[in-house]
Each structure stands twice: as structure tokens, then as C-alpha cells.
Write a protein that holds these residues in place. Sequence first.
Motif, PDB file in Angstrom:
ATOM      1  N   THR A 158       1.379  -0.944   0.124  1.00 29.52           N
ATOM      2  CA  THR A 158      -0.040  -0.092  -0.051  1.00 29.52           C
ATOM      3  C   THR A 158       0.759   1.208  -0.507  1.00 29.52           C
ATOM      4  O   THR A 158       1.844   0.588   0.517  1.00 29.52           O
ATOM      5  CB  THR A 158      -0.636   0.568   1.181  1.00 29.52           C
ATOM      6  OG1 THR A 158      -0.072   0.132   2.235  1.00 29.52           O
ATOM      7  CG2 THR A 158      -1.399  -1.291   1.114  1.00 29.52           C
ATOM      8  N   GLU A 159      -0.043   2.117  -0.571  1.00 34.14           N
ATOM      9  CA  GLU A 159       1.220   3.903  -0.459  1.00 34.14           C
ATOM     10  C   GLU A 159       1.233   4.235   0.924  1.00 34.14           C
ATOM     11  O   GLU A 159       2.514   4.598   1.059  1.00 34.14           O
ATOM     12  CB  GLU A 159      -0.045   4.700  -0.926  1.00 34.14           C
ATOM     13  CG  GLU A 159      -0.108   4.400  -2.492  1.00 34.14           C
ATOM     14  CD  GLU A 159      -1.093   5.609  -3.323  1.00 34.14           C
ATOM     15  OE1 GLU A 159      -1.889   5.957  -2.215  1.00 34.14           O
ATOM     16  OE2 GLU A 159      -1.052   5.963  -4.259  1.00 34.14           O
ATOM     17  N   THR A 194      -4.233   1.835  -4.782  1.00 32.41           N
ATOM     18  CA  THR A 194      -2.741   1.830  -5.627  1.00 32.41           C
ATOM     19  C   THR A 194      -2.147   0.631  -4.815  1.00 32.41           C
ATOM     20  O   THR A 194      -1.400   0.629  -3.130  1.00 32.41           O
ATOM     21  CB  THR A 194      -2.063   2.630  -6.095  1.00 32.41           C
ATOM     22  OG1 THR A 194      -3.054   3.645  -6.649  1.00 32.41           O
ATOM     23  CG2 THR A 194      -0.985   2.571  -6.613  1.00 32.41           C
ATOM     24  N   THR A 234       1.410  -2.140  -4.728  1.00 33.24           N
ATOM     25  CA  THR A 234       2.609  -2.642  -5.547  1.00 33.24           C
ATOM     26  C   THR A 234       2.850  -4.232  -5.882  1.00 33.24           C
ATOM     27  O   THR A 234       2.937  -4.768  -4.239  1.00 33.24           O
ATOM     28  CB  THR A 234       3.437  -1.604  -4.733  1.00 33.24           C
ATOM     29  OG1 THR A 234       2.957  -0.480  -4.559  1.00 33.24           O
ATOM     30  CG2 THR A 234       4.642  -2.288  -5.294  1.00 33.24           C
ATOM     31  N   THR A 272      -4.021   0.480 -10.065  1.00 30.01           N
ATOM     32  CA  THR A 272      -5.087   0.473  -8.461  1.00 30.01           C
ATOM     33  C   THR A 272      -5.825  -0.784  -9.050  1.00 30.01           C
ATOM     34  O   THR A 272      -6.567  -0.637  -9.470  1.00 30.01           O
ATOM     35  CB  THR A 272      -5.783   1.849  -9.155  1.00 30.01           C
ATOM     36  OG1 THR A 272      -4.927   3.038  -9.393  1.00 30.01           O
ATOM     37  CG2 THR A 272      -6.910   2.705  -8.093  1.00 30.01           C
TER      38      THR A 272
END
Length: 500
Positions: free
Chosen positions: A171-172, A194, A196, A252
Motif C-alpha cells: 500500500t501507499e 494503489t 505495488t 489501482t
Amino acid sequence: MRVQNIFFYLSVLLCCVFTLSSCSEDLTETNKGYDVLTLTADKEVINLNENDAALTALTLKWTSGTNYGTGARLNYKLELREKGSTEPTEPLLNKRFNDQELSYAFTVRELNDYLHAAGISLTYGETVEVEATVIAEVVGYEDYEQNSSVSFKVTTYEPVSETLYICGDATEGGWGVCSLVDNQQPGIFNITATLTEDKDFKFFTQMDFSSIAYVCAPDGEQILSDGMTTNIIQKVDDTVDDLKFQVTETGTYKLTIDLLNNTLNIVKSTPAAPAFNTLYFVGSFTNWTFKPMKQDPVNPFVFLYGDVFTWTPDGEFKFGTMDGSWDNMYLATQDKAPYTDTNVKLGGTDQKWVLKKEECGKAYKIRLDITTGQEKMVMAPFEPYTEISLIGNATPAGWTLPSSAPMTKIDEYTYQWTGDLTAGEIKFTCDNQSDWMGAWFMAVENGLTFEAGEYDMYWIDKTNPDYGYGSLDNKWVVTDPGNYTITLNQATEKLVVKKN
């Protein structure tokens, strides 16, 4: 006796009769008779399930009881306790019922919560025998209070958490910052995030790593992919393996976490809003100044730019995300990319698109799509229309196609018209297509006031189904009738209005 006296006494007698009749009707209306107060339940055994939280679990009904002919109003209250208990309880939800309210229906969630809050069911999942009592109060007569009871068995459930957080290096926020997941309805959570690739994440019921976690179930799919649903499990202690969810592709995603059925659904999606609300065309054609682009009227992820491109040395261009800033720009994915190269990247090596000298001297239209994972730059030569006409009930043409109010050609891209406009609406047709699905120049917002000044326009080509312009109909509104001179530039999509 005089005749007028006879009529007077008859009138008095009739008034008394009517008054007594009226009083008798009032007494009948407030006299509840001598009915015995009786409470009934529509179920004897109730198994509560959180999946049915909003459904009716139990309905209690009671008869009116009696006010003993006093004419006084009746009020009711409900109490619930464990059967056999003599502990006093507060009236149900502190609610009183009037003599028109002779029933009460519990939802599944309400009954489960009430039994726990009242201390009747302290252990979730147990079966308790509950006694409900209705008490009828005769207002002003305490000695006339009545009550009736009924019992039933209820199996409760432990409600799932009302909060959920996502944490992980996928996660961000990484493992340092947890993000709250939106609670759409009891037990169902949604978040668009979003994620990764080659990283992982899990969920917590509180913003605390020591709180209850939700991880992948042993029989679930730990490695996630677009469109899949997998089983999850509550992790309270080390008896459950810490199987974090793993992401295979950066993007996303919309995550739907169902704590009632212990599932996680993951769907790759586009974000609800673009990363930038304004983009800028910049290059040798603008002397390296930043020219704002227009946001597409249908797709907010698409930005538009049009102009006549006159050769300047190098013929380079790219796109800025902030006026005057050379950071974080949308660039070509190869150095000196031809204008036909649609590939786009955000940031990185300063690679630009190039328009050759022999390709200049004409107008182009640019559509830059910044949808994450679908970035695309489309630049195409623009063939100017040979006839532009006014249409609308503000114009001499009215709403009739083909239009009878053509503009006069000034040069290859510029058209002009002078004439009288009345109050009403106006737009510009490029091809007089009778099905109204042709090409147009329209206002950037529907209902904009048509008055002296210079304005941006949209070139709306409804012949291309990919743009989604079929239902778009942005018109200007003339509020000040009079004689106007209108100049329209097809290349720059500018409109100049002058009132004569």
C-alpha cells in the motif's frame, strides 16, 4: 304561552339533547372497555444471523387492556429480561408507546445489540430464554397499571467489527501508515487503493497491529489477481498462520472485504478521479511556455489541445503537470519519438515527441489520456471544415437543419458572422448533419452566457463513438438580444464575441 316562548324552550331542549349525545360519543371513544392486556410473540425460537441484520427478527403485539371506564389515556412500555430474573430493567430503548401503538418489531441487529447491552446475553453465540413484559399505564391512575408477559428463546451472534484498516508494504502508506477502509454496510467494506507488485498487505480491525487481523485463509488464494475472490480468516493469535495477501501487478484495485462471509474480492479498476486536474502543453512551439489544456467534457482523465503548429527549431514537445515546473512531466517513452507514437510515461528520462519541419504548417488535435496503466497520447492532423453555421432558437436558423445561418470564411481555419441574435440558445454545426450526430463546436459548460469576450470551445465529433459524445449538448445562452459579430477559430477552438 306565547308562541315565541315555546320556540325558545324547544331550542334549549334540543341543545341539551345534542350536548348529551356528543358527551356520550366522547366517553365511548375514550372508554377502552374491560379487555385483558395480553402480549404475544410471533416466534418461540429465534436464531439471529448477522447476514440478516436488517430483517425483522421478532414482532411483539399486545391488546389494548382497559382504562376501567375512566376515559383516561393509556401508555405502554416494554421490558426484556432473562426469564426467571428479578433484576429491574430499563424500558425498551427508553421508548413509551401510546394507545395507537400496539406492537413493536425488532430487527435482527437491534435485538442482538439490545440483549447484549442489557446484560441479558453477555456471551455471544449462547441461547438465552427471554421474557418480554408489556406494562399498560392508565394516565393519572397508578393503581390501574396492568402487565402481561411472554417468553421465547434467542441465540445471539458476535457482530463483526465496524472498522477495518489495510496495512502493508504493497500500500501507499507501507507498514507505517494504515488506511481506513470504507464501511458501506454492516460487515461489508470497500476501498480503492494503489497496490505495488511483489509486495503484501493484510487487514486490522483497529489502527493497531495488536488488534484482530484478517489474513488469507489456509484454503484461500494468497497470491491475488484481477477479478478473483478468496477466503479470509480472523487471526486472533498465533494458532492462525500469518498469510498476507500478495500483489502480482502494480495498479489501482477495488477491494471488497466481506466479514460476514469471510471473503475478499479484488478487481483492477481505474481511480475515481485523475491524478491532475490541469495539464499543460509545452515545447518549442510555445517557446517553452506552458499552455493549459482543456479537460475532456466526458472523460476527466483525457486532456485536449489544438493549434496550428508552425515549425520552430527542434520541433519538440511534452506535457507538464504544474505551470512552470519541469518536474513530474508526461513524456515520450523513447527519445525524439514521432508524433504518431502513442506511448506515455510519467517522469523519468526527459524524452520528448518531435514534429518534423515537413509535418508542420497545419493544425493538429491532441488527446492525452492519463488513466493509470492506460496512458496514451494521440495526435492527429485536423482537416478544417469548409462550412460552419449557427443554430439555435437565438439565431435566424432556429433549430432547423440544415442551418440557414452560415458563417463567412476568413481564412482556412477562421469563420465569422454578423447579425441579430434574440434571447435563447446557440451552438455551431460543422456539417449540418440532419441526425444531429455530426461535428459541433460547443460551450465548455452547458448554459454559459453568450456575451462579449473570448472563450474556449469544445470541438465535439459525435461521428467517433470512442469519445462518448453522443448525448453531449453544451449550448450558450443569449440573455442580451442585439447585433453581434462572432469569430470562430477551428484550430485553436477559440470564440470571440463582439456586441455591435
